[in-house]
Motif scaffolding. Structure first.
Motif, PDB file in Angstrom:
ATOM      1  N   ALA A 126      26.826  -5.286 -10.250  1.00 50.10           N
ATOM      2  CA  ALA A 126      26.148  -6.789  -9.125  1.00 50.10           C
ATOM      3  C   ALA A 126      27.413  -6.814  -8.911  1.00 50.10           C
ATOM      4  O   ALA A 126      27.376  -7.929  -8.105  1.00 50.10           O
ATOM      5  N   ASN A 127      28.824  -6.407  -8.681  1.00 46.49           N
ATOM      6  CA  ASN A 127      30.187  -6.397  -8.427  1.00 46.49           C
ATOM      7  C   ASN A 127      30.738  -5.524  -7.306  1.00 46.49           C
ATOM      8  O   ASN A 127      31.592  -6.533  -6.483  1.00 46.49           O
ATOM      9  N   SER A 128      29.905  -4.532  -6.469  1.00 46.03           N
ATOM     10  CA  SER A 128      30.829  -3.659  -6.175  1.00 46.03           C
ATOM     11  C   SER A 128      29.582  -2.723  -5.183  1.00 46.03           C
ATOM     12  O   SER A 128      28.107  -3.025  -5.379  1.00 46.03           O
ATOM     13  N   THR A 129      30.136  -2.256  -4.145  1.00 44.56           N
ATOM     14  CA  THR A 129      28.672  -1.348  -3.454  1.00 44.56           C
ATOM     15  C   THR A 129      29.892  -0.305  -4.311  1.00 44.56           C
ATOM     16  O   THR A 129      28.895   1.387  -3.177  1.00 44.56           O
ATOM     17  N   VAL A 130      29.873   0.282  -5.197  1.00 40.80           N
ATOM     18  CA  VAL A 130      31.038   1.698  -5.285  1.00 40.80           C
ATOM     19  C   VAL A 130      29.355   2.432  -5.290  1.00 40.80           C
ATOM     20  O   VAL A 130      29.259   3.409  -6.095  1.00 40.80           O
ATOM     21  N   THR A 131      27.790   1.567  -6.344  1.00 36.32           N
ATOM     22  CA  THR A 131      26.522   2.336  -6.761  1.00 36.32           C
ATOM     23  C   THR A 131      25.762   1.663  -5.703  1.00 36.32           C
ATOM     24  O   THR A 131      25.447  -0.140  -5.301  1.00 36.32           O
ATOM     25  N   PHE A 132      24.971   1.866  -5.275  1.00 34.03           N
ATOM     26  CA  PHE A 132      23.769   1.207  -4.068  1.00 34.03           C
ATOM     27  C   PHE A 132      22.763   0.913  -4.660  1.00 34.03           C
ATOM     28  O   PHE A 132      21.687   0.154  -4.610  1.00 34.03           O
ATOM     29  N   ASP A 133      23.226   0.776  -6.225  1.00 31.41           N
ATOM     30  CA  ASP A 133      21.454   0.496  -7.272  1.00 31.41           C
ATOM     31  C   ASP A 133      22.026  -1.815  -7.295  1.00 31.41           C
ATOM     32  O   ASP A 133      22.945  -2.011  -6.799  1.00 31.41           O
ATOM     33  N   GLU A 134      20.787  -1.934  -6.579  1.00 27.86           N
ATOM     34  CA  GLU A 134      20.920  -3.748  -6.821  1.00 27.86           C
ATOM     35  C   GLU A 134      20.211  -4.279  -7.722  1.00 27.86           C
ATOM     36  O   GLU A 134      20.737  -5.451  -7.662  1.00 27.86           O
ATOM     37  N   GLN A 135      19.502  -3.200  -8.685  1.00 21.78           N
ATOM     38  CA  GLN A 135      19.423  -4.290 -10.377  1.00 21.78           C
ATOM     39  C   GLN A 135      20.111  -3.425 -11.118  1.00 21.78           C
ATOM     40  O   GLN A 135      20.164  -2.691 -11.228  1.00 21.78           O
ATOM     41  N   PRO A 136      20.326  -4.474 -11.888  1.00 24.33           N
ATOM     42  CA  PRO A 136      20.743  -3.886 -13.741  1.00 24.33           C
ATOM     43  C   PRO A 136      19.670  -2.741 -14.246  1.00 24.33           C
ATOM     44  O   PRO A 136      18.858  -2.561 -13.790  1.00 24.33           O
ATOM     45  N   THR A 137      20.691  -2.105 -14.276  1.00 28.33           N
ATOM     46  CA  THR A 137      19.763   0.148 -15.165  1.00 28.33           C
ATOM     47  C   THR A 137      19.580  -0.436 -16.514  1.00 28.33           C
ATOM     48  O   THR A 137      20.134  -1.779 -16.625  1.00 28.33           O
ATOM     49  N   TYR A 149      22.212  -0.314   2.251  1.00 30.97           N
ATOM     50  CA  TYR A 149      22.036  -2.091   2.213  1.00 30.97           C
ATOM     51  C   TYR A 149      22.780  -3.359   1.412  1.00 30.97           C
ATOM     52  O   TYR A 149      21.472  -2.454   0.345  1.00 30.97           O
ATOM     53  N   LYS A 150      23.290  -3.472   0.820  1.00 34.64           N
ATOM     54  CA  LYS A 150      23.713  -4.289  -0.418  1.00 34.64           C
ATOM     55  C   LYS A 150      24.496  -5.326   0.195  1.00 34.64           C
ATOM     56  O   LYS A 150      25.495  -5.075   1.541  1.00 34.64           O
ATOM     57  N   PHE A 151      24.569  -6.584  -0.140  1.00 33.64           N
ATOM     58  CA  PHE A 151      25.249  -7.960  -0.691  1.00 33.64           C
ATOM     59  C   PHE A 151      25.129  -7.911   1.411  1.00 33.64           C
ATOM     60  O   PHE A 151      26.529  -8.757   1.779  1.00 33.64           O
ATOM     61  N   GLU A 152      23.704  -7.682   1.985  1.00 32.11           N
ATOM     62  CA  GLU A 152      23.471  -7.780   3.114  1.00 32.11           C
ATOM     63  C   GLU A 152      24.587  -7.415   4.146  1.00 32.11           C
ATOM     64  O   GLU A 152      24.891  -7.410   5.306  1.00 32.11           O
ATOM     65  N   ARG A 153      25.010  -5.944   3.791  1.00 35.96           N
ATOM     66  CA  ARG A 153      25.841  -5.214   5.252  1.00 35.96           C
ATOM     67  C   ARG A 153      25.173  -4.094   4.729  1.00 35.96           C
ATOM     68  O   ARG A 153      25.230  -3.311   3.499  1.00 35.96           O
ATOM     69  N   TRP A 154      25.324  -3.318   6.126  1.00 36.85           N
ATOM     70  CA  TRP A 154      25.054  -1.500   5.706  1.00 36.85           C
ATOM     71  C   TRP A 154      26.210  -0.877   5.068  1.00 36.85           C
ATOM     72  O   TRP A 154      27.343  -1.373   5.119  1.00 36.85           O
ATOM     73  N   LEU A 155      25.955   0.284   4.727  1.00 40.50           N
ATOM     74  CA  LEU A 155      26.930   1.240   3.867  1.00 40.50           C
ATOM     75  C   LEU A 155      27.057   2.469   3.753  1.00 40.50           C
ATOM     76  O   LEU A 155      25.308   2.725   4.350  1.00 40.50           O
ATOM     77  N   GLY A 156      27.457   3.420   3.901  1.00 47.52           N
ATOM     78  CA  GLY A 156      27.445   5.078   4.469  1.00 47.52           C
ATOM     79  C   GLY A 156      27.798   5.397   3.058  1.00 47.52           C
ATOM     80  O   GLY A 156      28.414   4.787   2.290  1.00 47.52           O
TER      81      GLY A 156
END
Length: 192
Positions: free
Chosen positions: A50-61, A176-183
């Motif tokens: 919910a709060n970071s980009t350290v995981t690319f999951d977007e929905q709670p497990t 792609y998470k929080f409206e931005r691209w990530l690598g």
């Protein structure tokens, strides 16, 4: 005069003040994770979802998904450990999963470490990673891979590099998470 200024002026000189209470030491015990720990592990992981980009999951497990993954890793004999506080709370966890499911990858694992928000910045990640490396060696893992987001995970990259992980590659704009691209940055450590 502002109230803050008044408070500052009213303070006694340091030599005349009573000693401040020392901060309680940060204590914990490392142990193998158990099924009963999964709701706590889930809360830590879903905080990062919910709060970071350290995981690319977007929905709670969900707990059943976590339970299935946990049971699979335990069945494979992979390390899965938690740091437990003296009161029984889970401060963080770490595990190794197969890098890929094909048989030829059986000696390569991917490490993951997550700390509860109150446990960050206290050296617990370092302790968990050291233990994870030793336990990985003990079960026959020869190569450890860490896949780390290329934004917002600088501390994780520095931690892994301090243990001898070296960068082996980057993949740009794969998430792609929080409206931005990530690598991602791939790091590897040989345990031979």
């Amino acid at each position: 005069m502002l109230e803050e200024e008044y408070e500052t002026r009213r303070r006694l000189p340091r030599r005349l003040r009573s000693p401040e209470e020392p901060e309680a030491p940060f204590s914990y015990m490392l142990r193998d994770a158990r099924i009963a720990d999964l709701p706590h592990i889930l809360a830590i992981y879903n905080h990062y979802v919910a709060n970071s980009t350290v995981t690319f999951d977007e929905q709670p497990t969900r707990l059943r998904e976590l339970r299935a993954k946990f049971q699979h890793l335990v069945k494979l004999g992979m390390p899965y450990l938690v740091a437990e506080s003296p009161s029984g709370g889970i401060l963080g966890y770490a595990y190794v999963a197969p890098w890929r499911e094909r048989a030829a990858y059986r000696y390569t694992g991917e490490s993951s470490i997550y700390l509860g928000p109150a446990a960050t910045g206290k050296g617990l990640g370092r302790v968990l990673l050291a233990e994870l490396i030793e336990r990985s060696r003990a079960v026959g893992i020869k190569e450890l891979i860490a896949v780390i987001a290329d934004q917002g995970a600088e501390a994780s990259i520095a931690l892994h590099e301090s243990f001898g992980f070296r960068e082996i590659g980057r993949m740009g704009r794969v998430g792609y998470k929080f409206e931005r691209w990530l690598g991602t940055i791939l790091l590897q450590k040989s345990l031979r």
